[in-house]
Structure formats: structure tokens, C-alpha cells
Design a protein around this motif. Structure first.
Motif, short mmCIF file in Angstrom:
data_model
loop_
_atom_site.label_atom_id
_atom_site.label_comp_id
_atom_site.label_asym_id
_atom_site.label_seq_id
_atom_site.Cartn_x
_atom_site.Cartn_y
_atom_site.Cartn_z
N MET A 57 125.39 24.04 113.14
CA MET A 57 124.98 23.87 112.58
C MET A 57 122.77 24.32 112.64
O MET A 57 123.12 24.52 113.82
CB MET A 57 124.45 22.13 111.62
N ASP A 58 122.09 24.14 111.94
CA ASP A 58 120.92 24.56 112.20
C ASP A 58 120.14 23.94 113.41
O ASP A 58 119.53 24.10 114.26
CB ASP A 58 120.28 24.44 110.80
N ILE A 59 120.23 22.26 113.18
CA ILE A 59 120.00 21.24 114.36
C ILE A 59 120.20 21.52 115.15
O ILE A 59 119.91 21.28 116.47
CB ILE A 59 120.10 19.98 113.49
N CYS A 60 121.81 21.86 115.44
CA CYS A 60 122.44 22.09 116.97
C CYS A 60 121.37 22.77 118.04
O CYS A 60 121.55 23.13 119.55
CB CYS A 60 123.83 22.81 117.44
N SER A 61 120.78 24.02 117.36
CA SER A 61 119.88 24.73 118.22
C SER A 61 118.50 24.61 118.39
O SER A 61 117.51 25.03 119.14
CB SER A 61 119.84 26.64 117.36
N LEU A 62 118.20 23.43 118.09
CA LEU A 62 117.33 22.99 118.17
C LEU A 62 116.77 22.12 118.49
O LEU A 62 115.18 22.08 119.02
CB LEU A 62 116.74 22.65 116.02
N LYS A 63 117.47 20.75 118.93
CA LYS A 63 117.72 20.04 119.73
C LYS A 63 118.73 19.62 120.55
O LYS A 63 119.48 20.26 120.16
CB LYS A 63 117.16 18.46 118.60
N GLU B 136 120.65 10.87 115.93
CA GLU B 136 119.61 10.56 118.00
C GLU B 136 119.80 11.78 118.30
O GLU B 136 120.68 13.08 118.87
CB GLU B 136 120.45 9.18 118.36
N SER B 137 118.30 12.22 118.88
CA SER B 137 118.47 13.70 119.54
C SER B 137 117.57 13.70 120.88
O SER B 137 117.14 11.79 121.12
CB SER B 137 117.60 14.91 118.90
N GLU B 138 118.05 13.52 121.99
CA GLU B 138 117.20 12.92 123.31
C GLU B 138 115.15 14.12 123.28
O GLU B 138 115.06 14.89 122.88
CB GLU B 138 117.15 13.96 124.13
N LEU C 79 122.90 28.95 133.02
CA LEU C 79 121.91 28.06 133.61
C LEU C 79 120.72 28.34 133.82
O LEU C 79 119.70 27.34 134.43
CB LEU C 79 122.65 26.93 134.16
N ILE C 80 120.71 29.51 133.80
CA ILE C 80 118.89 30.02 134.23
C ILE C 80 118.58 29.63 133.57
O ILE C 80 117.13 29.91 133.02
CB ILE C 80 118.63 30.60 135.09
N THR C 81 119.44 30.43 131.93
CA THR C 81 118.32 30.64 131.01
C THR C 81 119.72 29.42 129.68
O THR C 81 119.97 30.53 129.19
CB THR C 81 118.45 31.73 130.37
N PRO C 82 119.60 28.42 129.84
CA PRO C 82 120.66 28.13 129.15
C PRO C 82 120.67 27.61 127.71
O PRO C 82 118.93 28.17 127.48
CB PRO C 82 120.94 26.39 129.47
N PRO C 83 121.39 27.42 126.68
CA PRO C 83 120.94 27.62 125.26
C PRO C 83 119.77 26.55 124.45
O PRO C 83 119.97 25.80 126.03
CB PRO C 83 122.10 27.35 124.41
N SER C 84 118.76 26.57 123.93
CA SER C 84 118.29 25.67 123.09
C SER C 84 119.06 24.72 122.12
O SER C 84 120.31 24.75 122.49
CB SER C 84 117.42 26.13 122.51
N GLY C 85 118.30 23.24 122.53
CA GLY C 85 119.52 22.73 122.24
C GLY C 85 121.18 22.12 122.47
O GLY C 85 120.73 21.78 123.74
N CYS D 101 127.02 13.90 119.91
CA CYS D 101 126.81 15.66 119.02
C CYS D 101 126.52 15.64 117.48
O CYS D 101 126.29 14.11 117.36
CB CYS D 101 128.35 16.12 118.68
N PHE D 102 125.95 16.00 117.09
CA PHE D 102 125.35 15.80 115.15
C PHE D 102 126.29 15.64 114.46
O PHE D 102 125.95 14.85 113.40
CB PHE D 102 124.01 16.92 115.48
N LEU D 103 127.78 15.55 114.72
CA LEU D 103 128.62 15.50 113.61
C LEU D 103 128.70 13.80 114.17
O LEU D 103 129.53 13.77 111.86
CB LEU D 103 130.18 16.24 113.93
N TYR D 104 128.08 13.12 114.94
CA TYR D 104 128.36 12.03 114.27
C TYR D 104 126.93 10.75 114.58
O TYR D 104 127.44 9.34 114.15
CB TYR D 104 129.58 11.68 115.81
#
Length: 522
Positions: A491-497, A518-520, A474-480, A512-515
Motif C-alpha cells: 500500500m502507499d503507507i508501506c513505502s513511507l513508514k 503502528e509504525s516505528e 542494503l547500502i540503499t535499502p527501500p524506504s519504509g 506489517c500494515f495489513l495487521y
């Protein structure tokens, strides 16, 4: 058996007792900033048991300590968000207590303001233990090894309950046959056994005769003669009278009632400062000054006595507190409470220490209890007993519970609603039945699939499913989405948003973008 959502079906008309909005908690370390909680939001309603479940390191315990505002500083801090307890935002003055300047991940400067922190801690000391209490994961570490169990529980009672003890004593010393008659009439008008027990519990607490609660219940169950029952209850109360100085009790009650008025005005002042209402700020400051002048003039002698002869002045209250402590130890099923009350923590087993922690958390009758993995390191039998105590308290006194665990079986047995946490985020929230029968988020599905179930047939050669990878740093958590490196549906969007926690059906939320698209907003 999976617990039904019966307690939350009616919650549409209820306000949440605890509401957390966009909570961000971080830890500043020499290796970097640990983003422990990232915009966590959830609510706990009166009378329900809300479960928080997830892998070790996902942020469950940090969430509980954040709600209690017990994050150790340094190295941790609540950065932003709102935490409402009974309608009051306990971190409304967050920005007034410190200024944070982040130059880099390893270079963070914090300027703390002692006056604001002192006022904040004073307010929180009145809220913790009174409105909300906590059972810690390790009772041996939470209990003070230099104090007896009884002294530690009595300390909580003496801190929060002086006014209620005064009222109970005054009622007990002046009880009338009419009051007992009204209680008996009310009792017989109730059909539900649990409600009957609540009525007896309230009556016994109101007149400081909790040790006679079981005797009164037995009397009401075995006799139909109301006059006989009335006389027996009056005799119980009269035998319990102490003949103490009523004038002194009234003076002490007046002083602590004034302290409560000062506290309530401080809460209103904090809220006015939060809203930027200058006229309200001026009004509440004026009222506080007036109350403090009354404190200085009317209670000057009593304050001196409390400072230099506290034990002597409060000896009658300490007797009452000791009696209540024995009742609490009996309530949590500790064998031999008369011995345990004078024992030190190291003299008790793990299960007895945990029971003592529960008794301490109940000492001032809070409306909500946070249980942070209360059954960890206990044997199976003791675990079942601790869980039964928590469920009984929830039924008997309507206490809301935030139950934190990594054990899905405990969640199924205990909770009405569940929030699933992963890497500092709540990824799914729903009723217990729906979470177990129809999980939506890939992480929740993975958790459910990794648990062996007797009601599901499996071929011998099929292994239990596992979630690939490990919980991220959690010092360097994954993006999105923080779960996307381990998700087979990524999916591609999961790593971006970062997906937003949205309601996909009635009382079922998923991030989850499967459902949802909307993103934060960053």
C-alpha cells in the motif's frame, strides 16, 4: 514433524537468557554504509530452541556475530541497541569505545578509545565460551590449523574452568560414603529417565569422574542393592584419585576465585557507569583497587610461576582438561576420540570438524549455544546426526539454542519458536506450529508457499510459487517496509513508514500494515 512449543508454554514466569533490543549493525565500505541490521529485537528463553530463518543475505549471521560481539571492526560496528546475556548488557559501554562522525555515505570518521576497548574485550573474553558459545558456519575456517583438536578444546577449558576443576578435584579427593548415599537416594526418587541421566551427569561432573558416567548408569539400572552400588561408585572414585598436592590446588583455586571476583566487580562497575550512579562507581572502583592489591600481595609468587612455568604449575589441570576433552568428543559421537584428540583439523572430515566445534562450544558448560547454519555443506546423514546432537544437548542439559538456518525443514524439525528475517529486520515471530500452519506476513507466506509439501495436493501444471524480485541492496535499502517492492499487498503507507513488530495474538508478532497501523519512530 513440526516441533511443539512445549518448552515455551511456561516461559511467562521466566526471564530471557538472551534479550536483544533495537540492535543496529552497519558496515562502512568505500561504496557506502551497509545497513545490515535495523532495530532487530528478540528474546531466547532458558531451555528453548529459537530459530532464525530467511533468505541468504537477510542478516542472520550478522545477528549471531553481533550477539557474540564479534563484528569485525573495521569495517563493521554495532551502532546502537542493547544485548543482554544473563541480565548483563554486553554493549553498555558502546559509546565509550568510539565516536563516529558520518560526513557522507562514503566518508565516515571513527575515533576509537583503546583503554575502553581493552576493558570491554577483557570482559567479553570471560563471557564468550562461558555463558554463551557459538558453532560457526564453516568449521574448517573457525578451527586453528596449527593446533590439534585436543589443544583447542583444552584451551577453552583452561580459560574458563579452573575453579570448577579445582572444586571437582577437592571433592573427589575427599569424597565420603554419605555423599554417594545421598546421590543414590536422589537418583531413585526421580521417575523421568532424562532427569535421571541429568542427575548422574551432574554427579560425575561434580567429582571429576565423567568417564564413569555410563558405568554408573549401567550399575544403577542393573542392581537394586544400594550398598553394593555405593561401594562400587566409591571404588571408581578412589581409583581415579591422583594423590596431587591439595595445598597447591587450594592456592590456585584461591587465585582464580579472586580473578572471578575482580571480573564480577568490573561488571557491576560497567552497569553503574551505564546508570550514571556516581556513588556506586566510587564504591566499585574502591573494591576493585582492594582486590587488585590482594592479588599483588597474596599471589605474587604464584603469578610469577604462572607467567614463566605455566605448563609445569598447571600440569595436573591439563591432565584433567584432557580427560574432559575426551569426554566431550565422546559426547558428540566422534568415532575414536583417543585418535581425534591428537589430530589436526585437516585430518578430519567436515562432519567430524563440526562435531569437534560442538565439543569446543560445550567445553565450559555454557547455558546458551548459537548454531550458525551448522549443517551447511554436510551430507544428509551427517546433517541429521548433527541436529540430533543439538536436540539431545538441549534435552539433557537444558541448554538454550539460537539456531540459524535458511532450511525450513530443519526449523520444523528442531525449533520451538521462529523469527523470520528479511533485509535486516525480523518481520514475523511465533511458535513453529503457528508459523507453518498460519503464517501472516506476506514474506513468510511466500517462503512457505515456495516449499514443496507432501501433505498438499497440487495439480501437475501448477508451478511452485516464487517471491518476485531479489533481496534489496542494503547500502540503499527501500524506504519504509523493506519488503514492499516485492509485496503483492503493498500500500502507499508501506513505502513511507516502517511497520512495527507488534503482537497480533498470543506470542505471535508481525511487522506489517495489513495487521496493525503502528509504525516505528525514526
Amino acid at each position: 514433524m513440526i516441533v511443539e512449543e512445549s518448552k515455551t508454554e511456561k516461559k511467562k514466569n521466566l526471564k530471557p537468557y538472551v534479550e536483544v533490543k533495537d540492535l543496529v549493525t552497519q558496515f562502512f565500505t568505500s561504496r557506502g554504509i551497509v545497513k545490515a541490521l535495523d532495530k532487530v529485537s528478540f528474546s531466547v528463553y532458558p531451555g528453548e530452541i529459537y530459530g532464525l530463518v530467511g533468505e541468504s543475505g537477510c542478516g542472520k549471521s550478522v545477528t549471531s556475530t553481533s550477539v557474540m560481539d564479534l563484528i569485525p571492526d573495521p569495517p563493521g560496528r554495532i551502532i546502537s541497541g542493547e544485548i543482554y546475556i544473563d541480565g548483563f548488557n554486553i554493549i553498555a559501554d558502546l559509546n565509550k569505545m568510539a565516536r563516529i562522525k558520518i560526513k557522507s555515505e562514503t566518508d565516515v570518521r571513527i575515533r576509537r578509545y583503546k583503554k575502553a576497548i581493552k576493558r570491554h574485550n577483557n570482559v567479553l573474553s570471560k563471557i564468550r565460551g562461558d555463558k554463551i558459545a557459538m558453532i560457526f558456519q564453516e568449521p574448517f575456517l573457525a578451527l586453528n590449523p596449527t593446533m590439534t583438536i585436543g589443544d583447542q578444546i583444552m584451551e577453552v577449558i583452561m580459560l574458563h574452568n579452573i575453579s570448577s576443576i579445582s572444586n571437582s578435584i577437592l571433592r573427589r579427593e575427599n569424597i565420603s560414603s554419605g555423599e554417594v548415599r545421598n546421590f543414590i537416594t536422589e537418583f531413585y526418587s526421580i521417575n523421568d529417565e532424562t532427569q535421571k541421566r541429568k542427575e548422574v551427569n551432574n554427579f560425575a561432573a561434580s567429582y571429576a569422574i565423567q568417564e564413569f558416567e555410563e558405568s554408573i548408569l549401567s550399575l544403577l539400572a542393573t542392581s537394586d542393592d544400594k550398598q553394593y552400588i555405593e561401594n562400587e561408585i566409591l571404588n571408581m572414585v578412589r581409583e581415579n584419585r591422583t594423590g596431587m598436592n591439595i595445598q597447591n590446588i587450594r592456592e590456585i583455586k584461591g587465585y582464580f576465585d579472586l580473578q572471578n571476583d575482580i571480573f564480577q566487580n568490573t561488571l557491576r562497575l560497567l552497569q553503574a557507569e551505564r546508570n550514571g550512579d556516581s556513588s556506586a562507581i566510587k564504591q566499585f572502583n574502591s573494591e576493585l583497587s582492594k582486590l587488585k592489591r590482594i592479588e599483588a600481595s597474596s599471589f605474587f609468587l604464584l603469578r610469577l610461576k604462572l607467567k614463566f612455568a605455566y605448563k609445569y604449575v598447571m600440569k595436573e589441570y591439563r591432565k584433567e582438561a584432557r580427560r574432559r576433552t575426551l569426554e566431550l568428543l565422546t559426547l558428540v559421537n566422534i568415532a575414536g576420540p583417543e585418535v581425534v584428540i591428537d589430530s589436526y583439523p585437516h585430518e578430519l572430515s567436515g562432519g567430524m570438524q563440526q562435531r569437534a566445534m560442538i565439543a569446543m562450544s560445550l567445553a565450559s558448560n555454557p547455558r546458551m549455544l548459537i548454531a550458525d547454519e551448522p549443517t551447511t555443506a554436510l551430507d544428509v546423514t551427517t546433517q541429521a546426526q548433527i541436529l540430533e546432537i543439538i536436540k539431545d544437548l538441549n534435552k539433557l542439559i537444558g541448554m538454550a539454542v539460537l539456531f540459524i538456518t535458511h532450511d525450513l525443514a530443519v526449523i520444523a524439525e528442531t525449533c520451538n519458536r521462529v523469527g523470520v528475517m528479511y533485509a535486516g529486520n525480523i518481520v514475523e515471530e511465533s511458535s513453529t506450529i503457528e508459523i507453518f500452519n498460519d503464517p501472516k506476513h506476506p514474506y513468510t507466506v511466500g517462503l512457505m508457499s515456495s516449499v514443496p509439501r507432501a501433505d498438499k495436493k497440487r495439480e501437475k501444471e501448477i508451478k511452485l510459487e516464487t517471491i518476485p524480485g531479489t533481496v534489496p541492496n542494503l547500502i540503499t535499502p527501500p524506504s519504509g517496509c523493506r519488503f514492499h517492492p516485492r509485496c503483492k499487498f503493498a500500500m502507499d503507507i508501506c513505502s513511507l513508514k516502517k511497520p512495527k513488530l507488534v503482537e497480533i495474538s498470543e506470542r505471535h508478532k508481525v511487522a506489517c500494515f495489513l495487521y496493525s497501523d503502528e509504525s516505528e519512530v525514526e
